[in-house]
Design an enzyme around this catalytic site. Sequence first.
Site, short mmCIF file in Angstrom:
data_model
loop_
_atom_site.label_atom_id
_atom_site.label_comp_id
_atom_site.label_asym_id
_atom_site.label_seq_id
_atom_site.Cartn_x
_atom_site.Cartn_y
_atom_site.Cartn_z
CG HIS A 14 -49.90 2.94 -15.93
ND1 HIS A 14 -48.66 3.45 -16.30
CD2 HIS A 14 -49.23 1.97 -16.79
CE1 HIS A 14 -47.96 3.30 -16.69
NE2 HIS A 14 -48.41 1.58 -17.56
CG HIS A 16 -50.85 -0.19 -21.49
ND1 HIS A 16 -49.90 0.76 -22.03
CD2 HIS A 16 -50.02 0.45 -20.10
CE1 HIS A 16 -48.98 0.80 -21.82
NE2 HIS A 16 -49.49 0.85 -20.59
CG ASP A 18 -52.33 -2.67 -26.21
OD1 ASP A 18 -52.14 -1.81 -25.29
OD2 ASP A 18 -51.07 -2.31 -27.11
N GLY A 162 -43.00 0.55 -24.30
CA GLY A 162 -42.23 -0.30 -24.76
C GLY A 162 -41.35 -1.17 -23.81
CG HIS A 189 -43.66 2.88 -19.35
ND1 HIS A 189 -44.72 3.52 -20.16
CD2 HIS A 189 -45.30 1.89 -18.64
CE1 HIS A 189 -45.83 3.24 -20.34
NE2 HIS A 189 -45.87 1.96 -19.02
CD GLU A 192 -42.65 -2.16 -16.86
OE1 GLU A 192 -43.68 -3.17 -16.75
OE2 GLU A 192 -43.05 -1.44 -17.64
CG ASP A 268 -49.68 -1.94 -16.64
OD1 ASP A 268 -49.57 -1.04 -17.63
OD2 ASP A 268 -48.72 -2.67 -16.75
#
Length: 329
Positions: A14, A16, A18, A162, A189, A192, A268
């Site tokens: 997991h 990301h 960006d 998102g 996701h 969370e 993450d």
Amino acid sequence: MKTIIKNVPKVELHLHLDGSVRVETVAELLQMDRDAVSSNMVCDSYTNSLTDYLSKFELPLKVMQTTEHLKRIMRELLEDLKQEHVIYVEVRFAPQLHMEKGLTMNEVVQAVLDGTKEVTGIDCNLILCCMRQVGNHGKNLETIEVAKKFSNQGVVAIDLAGDESKYPTDQFGELFDKVKQVGIPYIIHAGEAADYHSIDSAIQLGATRIGHGIAAIQNKEVIRKLKHQNILLEVCPESNLNTKIVLDKKDHPLKQLYSEVFVSINTDNRTVSDITLTQEYEDAIQLFGFTLGDIKQCNLNAIAHAFISEEKKEQLCHVIEEGFYDATH
């Protein structure tokens, strides 16, 4: 112990793209002061929610709009991971967020794939994110088609990312019906920024892995379903602290979840959360009483749920077993 943790082989599922761009790279490409960039990209004590957390992605996304920059940023991330002895990683991103300067989704994905080929000694696959937001159902459907096109070239799954608090999981049944038709594995996701009902919805929609999922601890039936259906929670403790899902990292339910369901430990967003996988492992040992055996098991859990062949899983398991043995003997 720190040296041991740094040097053991690692797997991350997991992560990301960006949220893991080097601050120095963004500062260079935007011709901005490094400290100013850092203050806008990295979480601090004023980050109070998932919405605040997501605002940290604005600057890196500005520089991730050309093939050259995407290729470079992917290469640099793999270089950083290789320094930590990560042997396999699945990196996720939303192609639709990188089209502001005219790139097509196909071009975005190809650029990131090209970046993965520039670093040897680490295996990498890509996960394409659909996004929770208003008015982008068409782009989400296009993302699924692009994932299908690149499914034998390094793209291994679809994700839904998102703001979960604003766009509940159960609103995306139609989207995942389409994913099922295409036949690509998918993650959601969930649990969370919302409660256990979001995880239950993700399970009902057929997710084989849950991004975060820490709200599962709220409900025994959800825990039972996760375990019975062999669903992995991709847990990211520091990120959960940043978004104020937990107010103190020592109160994170990582250890309890690990004792009841399949868990992997992840960062993450390395830059946004200012965290490395090595640091997450160290915290797991110091704050939650994890042993090296527990850390190894989290890696084996990750491999078992990775979107790779059984042959590749066997190879990675061998590297993990051998690496942890060598580190402790």
